[in-house]
Enzyme design. Structure first.
Site, PDB file in Angstrom:
ATOM      1  N   SER A   8       0.699  -1.270   0.016  1.00 18.84           N
ATOM      2  CA  SER A   8      -0.017  -0.025  -0.058  1.00 18.84           C
ATOM      3  C   SER A   8       0.890   1.403   0.050  1.00 18.84           C
ATOM      4  O   SER A   8       1.710   1.279  -0.873  1.00 18.84           O
ATOM      5  CB  SER A   8      -1.011  -0.086   1.136  1.00 18.84           C
ATOM      6  OG  SER A   8      -2.018   1.050   1.077  1.00 18.84           O
ATOM      7  N   ASP A  21      -8.491  -2.847  -7.377  1.00 26.70           N
ATOM      8  CA  ASP A  21      -7.965  -2.782  -6.130  1.00 26.70           C
ATOM      9  C   ASP A  21      -8.767  -2.253  -4.854  1.00 26.70           C
ATOM     10  O   ASP A  21      -9.391  -1.104  -5.308  1.00 26.70           O
ATOM     11  CB  ASP A  21      -6.739  -1.800  -6.000  1.00 26.70           C
ATOM     12  CG  ASP A  21      -5.852  -1.720  -4.703  1.00 26.70           C
ATOM     13  OD1 ASP A  21      -5.105  -2.500  -4.374  1.00 26.70           O
ATOM     14  OD2 ASP A  21      -6.364  -0.604  -3.942  1.00 26.70           O
ATOM     15  N   HIS A  80      -6.642  -5.819  -1.664  1.00 27.25           N
ATOM     16  CA  HIS A  80      -5.555  -4.825  -1.236  1.00 27.25           C
ATOM     17  C   HIS A  80      -4.543  -5.452  -0.326  1.00 27.25           C
ATOM     18  O   HIS A  80      -4.585  -5.802   0.618  1.00 27.25           O
ATOM     19  CB  HIS A  80      -6.179  -3.618  -0.684  1.00 27.25           C
ATOM     20  CG  HIS A  80      -5.346  -2.487  -0.640  1.00 27.25           C
ATOM     21  ND1 HIS A  80      -4.616  -1.764  -1.718  1.00 27.25           N
ATOM     22  CD2 HIS A  80      -4.751  -1.805   0.624  1.00 27.25           C
ATOM     23  CE1 HIS A  80      -3.961  -0.655  -1.364  1.00 27.25           C
ATOM     24  NE2 HIS A  80      -3.982  -0.794   0.229  1.00 27.25           N
TER      25      HIS A  80
END
Length: 392
Positions: free
Chosen positions: A177, A273, A337
């Protein structure tokens, strides 16, 4: 599965159990946390002024001179109010951090993580809110906020170099991330700090955030990145190969940075995502009527028109991907994610795959040059191996 009449319980046959254990990492317990107290005098601190931290599991055997540095994610703070809120939790203060257990790419089980299990494995904790790019000297006494992400990153890397990373034979800078974005932004600099003879590459998991308009036509994510760069004073710590061509805030977008990089990169991302759908494509500001509320949480709840919009976003995402032959890609059709830090998605019997290839196999093949890896999944909902694992 069989029933044991003596214990009146269901048990797994031994062969099935052995099969499962091959793919399930044995938890080695929490990995101790290093508080880098020496960094405080250098101004390398979390948002609240506390020392930065990382976790290190030492390498062994053939991996003693190999280093995997993984950066934690957790979004960004774009204004004083958001950064002040972070001071009260582990996203902005090491006072709230605790030891972690390693899994996935950081795991120490050979069968579950065959290519990196015995490397020196490090997780850098994220407590600055700028993907480790902040650099503001002044501290407002009213908030006591320290925007020092770049100093934090360098202080921890220097400490690792002093602990043997300066003799690295193989190294991989990775992250998830906001940490996946950081692995791109710091990639070439990381390479420059290691021996010229070392094999150094970078790996971004769910960090390839694209420059796209939201469903209302606004450039929400561009506004977010502009605020982050300005607040944290990030401009001087973004790759000069990009900032020499683009305004600094645009160099928070990987699609403008990656073509200027010289170090090999692997991009792992979901085409749908979960974070990007919620915050780039359909942020709350663009959906006041909450028409996307259910779709954002579960792609199976999307209407036909919403799915059409998602397919359009996927097309934009694919167009923004790098084309260099040195860049590895693994783009799943999952609504997910971050997938490298959890054993269930990294390498397990039911992990998501593309063409019968797990994420772990793809990354290992690419890192060790066993094969070029450029795998683009078919469009949703074609891949039955996908899970809805929104772990942002």
């Amino acid at each position: 599965m069989m029933f044991d009449p003596k214990s009146r319980a269901w048990i797994l046959p031994s062969l099935c159990l052995i099969s499962l254990l091959i793919f399930l990492e044995v938890d080695g317990g929490p990995v101790p946390m290093t508080l880098l107290e020496s960094a405080v005098v250098k101004g390398a601190v979390c948002l609240d002024g506390s020392p930065p931290a990382y976790h290190l599991s030492p390498g062994s055997g053939s991996g003693v001179n190999n280093w995997l540095v993984h950066m934690e994610g957790g979004g960004w703070c774009r204004n004083v109010e958001e950064c002040v809120e972070r001071k009260g939790n582990f996203r902005g203060s090491s006072k709230f951090m605790k030891p972690l257990s390693f899994s996935g790419i950081l795991g120490d089980n050979q069968k579950a993580n065959p290519d990196f299990y015995n490397w020196n494995r490090i997780k850098i904790r994220y407590c600055d809110g700028s993907s480790f790019t902040g650099d503001v000297e002044a501290v407002d006494p009213a908030t006591n906020l320290h925007y020092r992400g770049a100093s934090v990153w360098r202080a921890i890397i220097d400490d690792l170099l002093a602990k043997g990373m300066d003799k690295a034979q193989n190294a991989l800078l990775s992250g998830c991330s906001a940490g996946g974005l950081a692995s791109i932004l710091h990639c070439d600099n990381f390479r420059s700090l290691l021996p010229a003879s070392a094999k150094v590459k970078c790996f971004s998991d769910a960090g390839y955030f694209i420059d796209a308009k939201d469903i209302s036509g606004a450039a929400s994510v561009k506004s977010l990145y502009t605020d982050v760069v300005n607040l944290h004073g990030s401009a001087k710590n973004l790759p000069p190969s990009c900032t020499s061509r683009q305004t600094p805030s645009m160099c928070f977008f990987p699609q403008y940075v990656v073509p200027t990089m010289s170090t090999p990169l692997f991009v792992l991302n979901a085409a749908y995502d979960a974070w990007q759908i919620r915050n780039i494509l359909a942020p709350s500001s663009a959906d006041p009527g909450k028409a996307w509320a259910e779709c954002k949480l579960d792609i199976k709840s999307c209407s036909s028109s919403q799915l059409e919009t998602l397919q359009g976003y996927r097309s934009q995402f694919l167009q923004a991907l790098p084309t260099s032959s040195s860049t590895g890609t693994f783009i799943l059709s999952c609504h997910a994610h971050c997938q490298s830090g959890d054993q269930s998605t990294w390498r397990a019997v039911d992990s998501p795959m593309i063409e019968n290839t797990t994420i772990a196999q793809a990354v290992g093949d690419w890192y060790y040059d066993r094969s070029a890896v450029r795998k683009i999944d078919c469009a949703y909902p074609c891949n039955s191996s996908c899970r809805n694992i929104d772990n942002d």
